[in-house]
Scaffold this active site. Structure first.
Site, PDB file in Angstrom:
ATOM      1  N   ASP A   1       0.827  -1.210   0.000  1.00  0.00           N
ATOM      2  CA  ASP A   1       0.000   0.000   0.000  1.00  0.00           C
ATOM      3  C   ASP A   1       0.858   1.255   0.000  1.00  0.00           C
ATOM      4  OD1 ASP A   1       0.736  -0.980   2.621  1.00  0.00           O
ATOM      5  OD2 ASP A   1      -0.438   0.657   3.472  1.00  0.00           O
TER       6      ASP A   1
ATOM      7  N   GLU B   1      -0.088  -1.295   5.791  1.00  0.00           N
ATOM      8  CA  GLU B   1       1.010  -0.891   6.675  1.00  0.00           C
ATOM      9  C   GLU B   1       0.930   0.595   6.982  1.00  0.00           C
ATOM     10  OE1 GLU B   1       5.054   0.586   7.792  1.00  0.00           O
ATOM     11  OE2 GLU B   1       3.756   1.164   6.117  1.00  0.00           O
TER      12      GLU B   1
END
Length: 405
Positions: free
Chosen positions: A102, A164
């Site tokens: 991400d 994350e």
């Protein structure tokens, strides 16, 4: 001579007699990174920004599957979110190479290029996530090619996680599942190829004070949430001083824990007693400190304020938090990474998924190409001169931990 060039020369002299080609194919790297950057995968606590990461995970899975890896896509509770575990070989040891799939949100009007179109300029590759940290996966792909026809004695495991940059739900899910299992883990966050063995933990917390609104001409007509909040903030600053006196670690640039009062909202007019007020703050804990113990300490300091002010004080977490990370300087992985890079291991201020991999029983180090200084901002880039040294380091890690019993 730059640190990167010195590292390249050191690795070249050390590895020149090996029997495999370790020169990165820059064109292939750029094509792969361009495909990853082109797939939006923003992770954010604000729902309007948050996006699925599944397309990135599926692309990575196809690449590793084509190379002979056994790939497992693990859906998370959130729709469109998933982790990837790709495994080559078997055994009870081995190496995990980990990264998150991400990115943070972006300010499109502040980018000089399209954030979803990889752009090369002045020896740099620009794109959202180029350095933090989609750029690590093509490094892995380049590094593993010479080993694909060689039998591994211990497994090589590639890990790609979700979220994350927000909740770390991907890493939490893996820790709860108890996998993957290996002996060593390297997380390719951008560290300019300097091994990182420590970082602070992080907590983001909220305190809401509920009082009673009333006419400001007579304080007896209400209970001021703002008055109570001033006591709360005074108590938090006192706690900060106590923590900084008690805890210190010279391995960090900021050697003490920190507590930042980030934002406050309350009241609706100067002529009304404030009925409700909310404060958001964060804490950065040193290794050896515990998030839950600190939450208990804060709650114990808030209870007397609620009783004396006659207000309700609700303490809650904005997200679950990340524990401090500390891999012993004497661990085998730290020593190997120091030898490979020529750098003594260091600490960083930002948090990573390292504590969750440690929970799975692995020696863990954070080490990857690119600089954190280019992350989380417009015109994010990864320097091309970081790539070949990164490939060489990853190859030596594989050689060390997957080809020896």
């Amino acid at each position: 001579m730059s640190a990167t060039k010195a590292l390249y020369q050191r690795l070249h002299l050390w590895l020149r007699h090996t029997d495999y080609n370790m020169t990165i194919d820059l064109k292939t790297y750029q094509i792969q990174l361009a495909q990853l950057v082109a797939l939006p995968s923003v992770s954010c606590g604000v729902a309007s920004w948050d996006m699925p990461n599944l397309a990135v995970i599926e692309l990575l899975a196809s690449w590793f599957s084509d190379l002979g890896f056994n790939t497992q896509i693990i859906p998370l509770a959130q729709t469109g979110k998933a982790n990837l575990i790709a495994t080559l070989g078997s055994g009870d040891g081995g190496l995990v190479l980990a990264g998150h799939s991400d990115t943070v949100p972006y300010d499109a009007d502040r980018w000089q290029t399209d954030p979803f179109k990889l752009t090369e300029k002045d020896g740099k590759l620009f794109g959202l996530g180029a350095t933090d940290m989609k750029g690590f996966f093509p490094v892995i792909l380049a590094a593993i090619k010479p080993f694909l026809d060689k039998p591994l004695k211990q497994p090589l495991i590639i890990l790609a996680t979700a979220d994350e940059e927000s909740s770390m739900s991907g890493a939490r899910a893996l820790a709860d599942m108890g996998k993957p299992k290996a002996r060593y883990a390297v997380i390719g966050e951008p560290t300019e190829l300097v091994p990182i063995r420590m970082h602070k933990g992080i907590m983001m917390e909220a305190i809401r004070v509920r009082g009673q609104a009333g006419h400001s001409s007579n304080p007896a007509l209400g209970k001021s949430a703002l008055d109570a909040m001033t006591q709360v903030m005074t108590e938090l600053m006192s706690l900060r001083s106590d923590l900084q006196l008690k805890y210190r670690n010279p391995g960090f640039a900021v050697q003490t824990p920190t507590l930042n009062l980030g934002c406050i909202h309350g009241g609706d007019g100067a002529n009304r007693i404030c009925g409700e007020c909310e404060l958001h703050f964060d804490l950065r804990l040193l290794p050896g400190m515990d998030n839950e113990e600190l939450r208990t300490a804060i709650q114990n300091r808030l209870t007397p304020i609620a009783e004396t002010s006659g207000t309700d004080i609700v303490f809650s977490s904005l997200f679950e938090g990340v524990e401090p990370f500390d891999e012993p300087a004497t661990s085998e992985l730290v020593k190997v990474c120091e030898q490979l890079t020529g750098h003594v291991s260091e600490s960083v201020a930002f948090a990573t998924e390292a504590p969750f991999l440690q929970q799975l029983g692995m020696q863990t180090v954070v080490l990857g190409p690119g600089s954190i200084n280019q992350a989380h901002q417009p015109d994010e880039f990864i320097s091309i001169d970081q790539l070949e040294p990164a490939v060489k380091i990853v190859q030596e890690l594989i050689r060390k931990f997957c080809f020896k019993s």
